[in-house]
Design an enzyme around this catalytic site. Structure first.
Site, short mmCIF file in Angstrom:
data_model
loop_
_atom_site.label_atom_id
_atom_site.label_comp_id
_atom_site.label_asym_id
_atom_site.label_seq_id
_atom_site.Cartn_x
_atom_site.Cartn_y
_atom_site.Cartn_z
NE ARG A 18 -3.55 -0.35 2.58
CZ ARG A 18 -4.62 -0.71 1.90
NH1 ARG A 18 -5.17 0.13 1.05
NH2 ARG A 18 -5.17 -1.91 2.05
NE ARG A 43 -2.27 -3.77 -3.29
CZ ARG A 43 -3.40 -3.28 -2.77
NH1 ARG A 43 -4.56 -3.85 -3.05
NH2 ARG A 43 -3.38 -2.22 -2.00
N1 LIG Z 1 -2.28 2.43 -2.41
C1 LIG Z 1 -2.07 1.46 -3.30
N2 LIG Z 1 -0.84 0.89 -3.41
C2 LIG Z 1 -0.60 -0.09 -4.31
N3 LIG Z 1 -1.54 -0.58 -5.14
C3 LIG Z 1 -2.79 -0.05 -5.06
C4 LIG Z 1 -3.11 0.98 -4.14
N4 LIG Z 1 -4.43 1.30 -4.31
C5 LIG Z 1 -4.90 0.49 -5.28
N5 LIG Z 1 -3.92 -0.32 -5.72
C6 LIG Z 1 -4.02 -1.33 -6.78
O1 LIG Z 1 -4.90 -0.84 -7.79
C7 LIG Z 1 -5.98 -1.75 -7.94
C8 LIG Z 1 -7.21 -0.99 -8.35
O2 LIG Z 1 -7.50 -0.01 -7.38
S1 LIG Z 1 -9.01 0.16 -6.98
O3 LIG Z 1 -9.10 1.39 -6.28
O4 LIG Z 1 -9.41 -1.03 -6.31
N6 LIG Z 1 -9.84 0.23 -8.34
C9 LIG Z 1 -9.59 1.11 -9.34
O5 LIG Z 1 -8.73 1.97 -9.24
C10 LIG Z 1 -10.39 0.91 -10.61
N7 LIG Z 1 -10.14 1.99 -11.52
C11 LIG Z 1 -10.02 -0.44 -11.23
O6 LIG Z 1 -8.63 -0.50 -11.47
C12 LIG Z 1 -6.09 -2.44 -6.59
O7 LIG Z 1 -6.78 -3.66 -6.69
C13 LIG Z 1 -4.63 -2.61 -6.23
O8 LIG Z 1 -4.07 -3.71 -6.95
#
Ligand SMILES: Nc1ncnc2c1ncn2[C@@H]1O[C@H](COS(=O)(=O)NC(=O)[C@@H](N)CO)[C@@H](O)[C@H]1O
Length: 427
Positions: A277, A392
């Site tokens: 995160r 991630r």
């Molecule tokens: N703070 C973060 N750090 C790392 N990866 C992240 C973070 N926030 C989201 N992600 C990644 O981004 C993906 C999509 O984020 S989400 O908010 O769930 N969904 C979206 O943004 C939508 N637009 C679909 O992509 C997550 O499943 C995760 O794999």
């Protein structure tokens, strides 16, 4: 945003949606504010109509040289003008307040969405892949990254503060390989590749639903009307604001890329190890705009999930799909799947993808419409799903493919993007 007429005619359905989504908006307060706006609107319109009628009678009196009557009518006109001058600012204030409340109304979840409070109530609907049984002491993603000198958190923190990272060596190459791999595979399905701005204007965030509620997750650029996007979904939605497309242009399918930035407010102390995160990451996104038809939206929702499953299967990562419950899906969604990859070091599945459909909730906010065959103008339906988000995805990727000798196998599908390299070798 929902259609105001729908809210007026279905207050109970909207209240139920708010309850199911832990949304505390007072729908009755919105409806009584709406009544105030309608009443005041009628008064202003009536006053204007009287003004028009009066001006005809004033001309009539002038033609008939009825000076007394004409003066009395002019005085009446002045009184009306005063009334309007006093009511109009009040009317626009109430309309603005009603619009701000409308932005907070949640979408109606599909009946197929599980009813629940939070992520613990999400319902697993599919499992794929064998979880690896390591016959050696396996390492977690951060240990693997350190062992192979693939990350530098200390210096990243020096540069950028907490929740930042430097990817090094093969991990840096892997991240770009994953972006290229995802872009290619989804583009091969006919999705138009887009590299979009990561800085976008406020209306883009209102359009996709990030604002007003999620504003605390977004970095603002000082002195500008632009903000850093948390997902290319924001920029793609903003691209089509105020446009009226032709039905034959639909469905529009995009595979978008941009760096993503998130404050992660409220997650203090959560997932602080490694790169799970962080404030900045890279993501390839699937985005679809289709005609206003529930069945078509459902078909695309399934397709977007399948597309990402194909990518994760090609990366040979065990995963499961969960049907996200009403309390966890957020205001804008009608339905949402999360794809979660197995993380051996945690002994659990962790979210790597979110796949959602919105009907016209986003399109109404961004005013994205199309003219159908009968010439009727309607809001489009929008959907999106993660294709690959990195770093991630590196977490399951490195952990699952670690070998007894400490090396990490690069899945066949990624090798063309890694110059044919087959392993990350222990140094
Ligand atoms: N703070 C973060 N750090 C790392 N990866 C992240 C973070 N926030 C989201 N992600 C990644 O981004 C993906 C999509 O984020 S989400 O908010 O769930 N969904 C979206 O943004 C939508 N637009 C679909 O992509 C997550 O499943 C995760 O794999």
């Amino acid at each position: 945003m929902l259609d105001l007429a729908f809210i007026r005619n279905n207050p109970e359905a909207v209240k139920e949606a708010a309850r199911l989504k832990n949304n505390t908006l007072d729908i009755d307060a919105l409806l009584s504010l709406d009544q105030q706006v309608l009443t005041l609107q009628r008064e202003v319109e009536e006053a204007r109509a009287q003004q028009n009628a009066l001006s005809k009678r004033i001309q009539q009196a002038a033609r008939e040289k009825k000076v007394e009557e004409r003066n009395a009518l002019i005085a009446e006109g002045k009184r009306l003008a005063e009334q309007i001058k006093e009511k109009e600012p009040e009317l626009s204030r109430l309309q603005e307040e009603r619009y701000r409340m409308l932005l907070l109304v949640p979408n109606i979840p599909d009946p197929s969405a599980p009813i629940g409070k939070d992520e613990n109530d999400n319902v697993p609907i599919k499992y794929w892949g064998e979880k690896p049984e390591f016959n050696f002491k396996s390492l977690d993603h951060y240990e693997l990254m350190q062992k192979h000198d693939l990350v530098d958190i200390e210096r990243a923190v020096k540069v950028a503060g907490s929740r930042s990272y430097v990817l090094k060596g093969d991990a840096a190459r892997l991240e770009l390989a994953l972006m290229h791999f995802a872009f290619d595979r989804i583009a091969l399905k006919g999705f138009t590749p887009l590299i979009v701005p990561a800085m976008a204007r406020e209306f883009c965030f209102i359009g996709n639903g990030q604002f007003p509620k999620g504003r605390d997750q977004v970095y603002a650029i000082e002195g500008e009307d632009t903000f850093l996007v948390g997902t290319s979904e924001v920029s793609i939605t903003g691209m089509f604001k105020d446009e009226i497309l032709k039905e034959e242009e639909l469905p529009k399918t995009f595979v978008g890329y941009c760096p993503c930035f998130r404050q992660e407010a409220g997650t203090y102390g959560k997932d602080t190890r490694g790169v799970f995160r962080i404030h900045q990451f890279n993501k390839v996104e699937q985005y679809v705009m289709c005609k206003a038809d529930h069945e078509e939206s459902v078909r695309w929702h399934e397709q977007l999930l399948k597309n990402s499953e194909e990518l994760i299967q090609a990366l040979e990562l065990p995963y499961r799909v969960v049907n996200v419950c009403t309390g966890d899906m957020g205001d804008g969604k009608v339905g949402m799947y999360d794809l979660e990859c197995w993380v051996p070091s945690e002994g659990r599945y962790r979210e790597t993808h979110s796949c959602s459909y919105f009907h016209d909730w986003q399109a109404r906010r961004a005013n994205i419409r199309y003219r159908d065959e009968e010439g009727k103008v309607k809001f489009v339906h929008t959907l999106n799903n993660t294709a690959i988000a990195s770093p991630r995805i590196l977490i399951p990727l490195l952990e699952i493919h670690q070998q007894a000798d400490g090396s990490i196998r690069i899945p066949q599908a990624l090798r063309p993007y890694m110059g044919g390299q087959e392993y990350i070798k222990a140094r």
